[in-house]
Design an enzyme around this catalytic site. Structure first.
Site, PDB file in Angstrom:
ATOM      1  CD  GLU A  63      34.242  34.797  59.356  1.00 29.29           C
ATOM      2  OE1 GLU A  63      34.137  35.559  58.371  1.00 29.29           O
ATOM      3  OE2 GLU A  63      33.885  35.132  60.512  1.00 29.29           O
ATOM      4  CG  ASP A 108      40.268  37.319  64.080  1.00 31.87           C
ATOM      5  OD1 ASP A 108      39.355  36.507  64.308  1.00 31.87           O
ATOM      6  OD2 ASP A 108      40.093  38.410  63.508  1.00 31.87           O
TER       7      ASP A 108
END
Length: 352
Positions: free
Chosen positions: A236, A45
């Site tokens: 997401e 991420d």
């Protein structure tokens, strides 16, 4: 005369074909993947920012010694090294609010009103009892006497009764100077809230929960595992940027964090307003399951997603993301320039 005419047409056709092939070649290679070395394995991420001559990447996961959000630095975008962390430990208020949380997730770095803002999330895997928090700093330079992360506390949270999940935050400022936070994972998809421009917390004047994107339920959808959202809801990691008067919403679809079984891919849509409606290249609304592919797996790298974008007015725009090594199943940082041909982004995954 006829023979000369044929030769002229032949030459014109050949020249046109050469121009067309050249144009295709330029378009196909306008975006490039960087060859990375150093402390890039394990990056998850990633969120990228530049200060001075240094690029900084913040990532999910524990730093050595148990700290949170290990930071990687580079002066050339190729060679990276671990250069610090944000927190020495999970803030006490999060430990009390979410005692099962062992690591903080999905940092999102931005520079706003003369300070760096780091939005981040805490949660439990597969649950939507989650929260998004904010930390601020005057500089990203670890050697500066002004370097100090200040935890500003909770921004928003989701409960089991909510139809959204308050993780994967992303800050964006619109063309009118208003600040927004997009977020979401599974459940009813990607949401957005207006922010107070001074505090970075939620706006007290605009309290609407905006819906930006969701997945469409397949006819043959399998039932969800016990106490887990169904896999078909998997959207997401929102990230929004403004380019040429369009807002582009990047998201990650399908399943992350499963090593060689990871099926993540990066999708995109665009809108004229930051709150939508966003549509894909075919015109299908993202709120109805639309989305155009940007990054998909190849034989070398699987599950490209968890992306962030750095818009660079003085050079190439960049997208940083993670992907899983097809041999080891371990995540690693990936970095590509962005080509905006046709007013849609194009990026490249690492070599096969």
């Amino acid at each position: 005369m006829m023979q000369k005419s044929r030769r002229n047409w032949s030459h014109l056709f050949a020249a046109g074909l050469l121009l067309a092939v050249s144009a295709f070649s330029v378009a196909a290679h306008a975006q490039k993947a960087f060859i990375l070395s150093g402390d890039v394995p394990g990056t998850h991420d990633p969120s990228i920012m530049k200060e001075g001559n240094t690029w900084y990447v913040f990532a999910t996961g524990k730093a050595p010694g148990g700290g949170q959000f290990e930071v990687r630095c580079s002066t050339d975008l190729h060679q990276w090294k671990a250069c610090g962390q944000v927190f020495d430990e999970i803030p006490v208020w999060i430990q009390q609010r979410s005692p099962g949380t062992k690591e903080l997730w999905a940092p999102d770095i931005s520079f706003v009103n003369g300070e760096y803002r780091l939005y981040y999330a805490y949660s439990l895997f597969g649950k939507n009892t989650s929260g998004i928090a904010l930390a601020t700093n005057k500089t990203l330079d670890f050697s500066s006497p002004n370097y100090r992360w200040m935890d500003q506390g909770l921004v928003l949270e989701s409960k089991a009764s909510d139809n959204f999940n308050a993780i994967d935050p992303n800050f964006v400022r619109d063309e009118s100077g208003h600040d927004w936070l997009s977020f979401g994972s599974f459940w009813d998809g990607i949401k957005m809230r207006r922010l107070n421009g001074k505090t970075g917390k939620l706006s007290a004047t605009d309290t609407k929960l905006y819906s930006l994107a969701r997945r469409a339920k397949p006819i043959d959808a399998a039932p969800a595992p016990p106490n887990m959202p169904p896999n078909w809801e998997a959207v997401e990691a929102p990230f929004i940027v403004l380019h040429n008067h369009y807002y582009y919403l990047f998201t990650s679809w399908d399943l992350c964090c499963r090593g060689t079984k990871s099926t993540y891919k990066t999708m995109v849509g665009r809108a004229k307003s930051v709150t939508g409606p966003y549509v894909d290249k075919t015109g299908k609304p993202l709120s109805e399951g639309g989305g155009s592919e940007l990054l998909v797996a190849n034989s070398r790298w699987l599950g490209p997603g968890g992306e962030s974008i750095l818009m660079n007015p003085n050079g190439d725009d960049l997208i940083v993301f993670h992907a899983y090594d097809a041999k080891t199943g371990k995540p690693s940082m990936q970095l590509s320039t962005i080509d905006w041909t046709g007013d849609w982004p194009h990026a490249q995954l690492g070599q096969e």
